[in-house]
Design a protein around this motif. Structure first.
Motif, PDB file in Angstrom:
ATOM      1  N   ARG A 159      60.943  15.722 -76.633  1.00 48.58           N
ATOM      2  CA  ARG A 159      61.306  14.450 -75.816  1.00 48.58           C
ATOM      3  C   ARG A 159      61.969  13.430 -76.706  1.00 48.58           C
ATOM      4  O   ARG A 159      62.767  12.685 -76.247  1.00 48.58           O
ATOM      5  N   SER A 160      61.277  12.999 -77.846  1.00 47.81           N
ATOM      6  CA  SER A 160      61.634  11.986 -78.521  1.00 47.81           C
ATOM      7  C   SER A 160      63.045  12.270 -79.209  1.00 47.81           C
ATOM      8  O   SER A 160      63.924  11.139 -79.214  1.00 47.81           O
ATOM      9  N   GLY A 178      66.257  11.712 -76.836  1.00 44.83           N
ATOM     10  CA  GLY A 178      66.497  10.483 -76.321  1.00 44.83           C
ATOM     11  C   GLY A 178      65.804  10.059 -75.069  1.00 44.83           C
ATOM     12  O   GLY A 178      66.234   9.126 -74.195  1.00 44.83           O
ATOM     13  N   HIS A 182      63.373   8.429 -72.699  1.00 47.15           N
ATOM     14  CA  HIS A 182      62.419   7.292 -72.763  1.00 47.15           C
ATOM     15  C   HIS A 182      61.016   7.420 -71.964  1.00 47.15           C
ATOM     16  O   HIS A 182      61.014   7.894 -71.084  1.00 47.15           O
ATOM     17  N   ARG A 230      56.829   5.997 -71.366  1.00 47.45           N
ATOM     18  CA  ARG A 230      55.979   4.980 -71.274  1.00 47.45           C
ATOM     19  C   ARG A 230      54.490   5.461 -71.248  1.00 47.45           C
ATOM     20  O   ARG A 230      54.241   6.410 -70.398  1.00 47.45           O
ATOM     21  N   VAL A 266      57.836   9.719 -67.864  1.00 46.50           N
ATOM     22  CA  VAL A 266      59.376   9.476 -68.361  1.00 46.50           C
ATOM     23  C   VAL A 266      60.277   9.115 -67.107  1.00 46.50           C
ATOM     24  O   VAL A 266      59.759   9.461 -65.980  1.00 46.50           O
ATOM     25  N   ASP A 267      61.464   8.594 -67.462  1.00 44.99           N
ATOM     26  CA  ASP A 267      62.233   8.023 -66.333  1.00 44.99           C
ATOM     27  C   ASP A 267      63.162   9.281 -65.713  1.00 44.99           C
ATOM     28  O   ASP A 267      63.156   9.393 -64.590  1.00 44.99           O
TER      29      ASP A 267
END
Length: 387
Positions: A167-168, A171, A173, A175, A271-272
């Motif tokens: 995930r990181s 890229g 995002h 929360r 995540v978005d």
């Protein structure tokens, strides 16, 4: 031309990761699963009937009765000293025309079943190395492993948990919100069995929940401030058993502690988007919640079910098929992730609310659920993961 090692690489050795690797391989893709060995997961998972139905359809279990214990009732008891207390509320699966809301499974037994299925898939290769680095380019994704080797694939499934490297590095995002509350879990032997009822005692800092685990055994999930749980854990077996008896209002006779206690902090993560650029996120890589409302693995299995649907729909003759699949998957998951995340967050915060208006709303809501069958039926559908 870049040589690809597989059509897809799945990262993460938990239940969601194994289920995802099986789903990808069952769709006909050559699949590598990065699943480094970890300690046995001695927790349990309460899976609602849609999740159980998916496990059956995917061939991951045959008869749930051979693996788990049915959950036929949910009993909620307001154990707070608040001025406005909610009524005791009982939800019975028969009201929804069901024999059970779901089944409570030991994670170890589920893992054994999943791994047995995975071992029979000739296009699924399991590696016990972990992911060390992840990069992407127009030709796909490059994964560097902990043993120094390197793999390439057009599709990557990140099921590598809250601290997901996939995930990181991709890229996405995320929360994350931490709480001062934590959860204490263990197994108990009760003097009187729960039957098929999951019993939740709601205290000011969180619920004290007993989930049936067969016979007189129960799985305990107790949420409270971290320092309270640590002090209780350090008090010794006799004092802890006496405390458990008090918090369960002595409804189930003598209590004995059957397994070691474990305490872990609580947080939420979202995540978005759950997919993009040939990468999809599943399980706690995409979402994490406090153990409220039995949504954790249920939501992870809905991730896998939608991944299966996206795999079935994609045209793999397209050069950008992995990108198209990831975008389709993100679209399929968006509403469920938003709805479930909002529901669990609202429920958890309502359990902790001290303000009088919040207490009134929560008590009124439970009165409405108690007295209005149509509203109860809708609550059943939402809690069980209805779309």
């Amino acid at each position: 031309m870049i040589t690809l090692d597989a059509d897809a690489i799945v990262v993460g050795g938990g239940l969601a990761g194994v289920a995802a690797a099986i789903a990808v391989a069952q769709a006909g893709l050559s699949t590598i699963h990065l699943a480094p060995p970890g300690p046995p997961d001695r927790r349990t998972s309460a899976l609602m009937m849609p999740s159980v139905d998916y496990l059956r359809t995917a061939g991951l279990i045959d008869d749930p009765e051979a693996v788990g214990n049915p959950l036929t009732q949910i009993r909620i008891i307001d154990a707070t000293p608040r001025l406005l207390r909610a009524p005791e509320t009982l939800f019975d699966a028969s009201e929804a025309g069901l024999t059970a809301f779901g089944w409570n499974f030991a994670n170890i037994r589920l893992m054994e079943r999943f791994q047995a299925v995975a071992a029979k898939l000739p296009n699924l290769s399991v590696r016990d190395a972990s992911l060390a680095a992840f990069t992407s380019d127009p030709d796909g994704h490059r994964l560097t492993l902990s043993d120094g080797s390197m793999l390439r694939a057009p599709l990557v499934v990140g099921a590598d948990g809250k601290k997901s490297l996939v995930r990181s590095a991709s890229g996405f995002h995320a929360r994350e919100t931490g709480f001062k509350q934590a959860a204490l879990v263990c197994d108990l032997e009760l003097g009187r069995p729960l039957g098929g009822a999951s019993v939740e005692f709601h205290y000011p800092k969180g619920p004290f929940t007993l989930v049936p685990a067969g016979g007189t055994r129960a799985n305990l999930v107790w949420i409270d401030d971290l320092d309270v749980l640590k002090a209780a854990q350090a008090s010794g077996q006799d004092a802890l058993a006496a405390l458990f008896s008090e918090k369960s209002q002595r409804l189930f006779g003598a209590i004995a502690i059957a397994t070691p206690t474990h305490v872990f902090p609580l947080s939420t993560l979202s995540v978005d988007r759950a997919g993009a650029r040939g990468v999809v996120l599943a399980g706690e890589s995409a979402h994490a919640f406090p153990p409220i409302g039995a949504q954790g693995l249920n939501l992870g299995l809905r991730d896998v079910a939608d991944l299966s649907a996206a795999l079935a729909a994609v045209d793999r003759t397209r050069p950008d098929w992995a990108i198209a699949l990831s975008e389709d998957y993100a679209s399929r998951r968006a509403s469920d992730l938003a709805r479930t995340g909002g529901m669990v967050d609202t429920l958890f915060r309502s359990l902790l609310a001290d303000m009088l208006p919040a207490q009134a709303l929560r008590a009124g809501g439970l009165w409405a659920l108690k007295l209005m069958p149509a509203l109860r039926k809708q609550a059943f559908s939402i809690g069980m993961g209805g779309r």
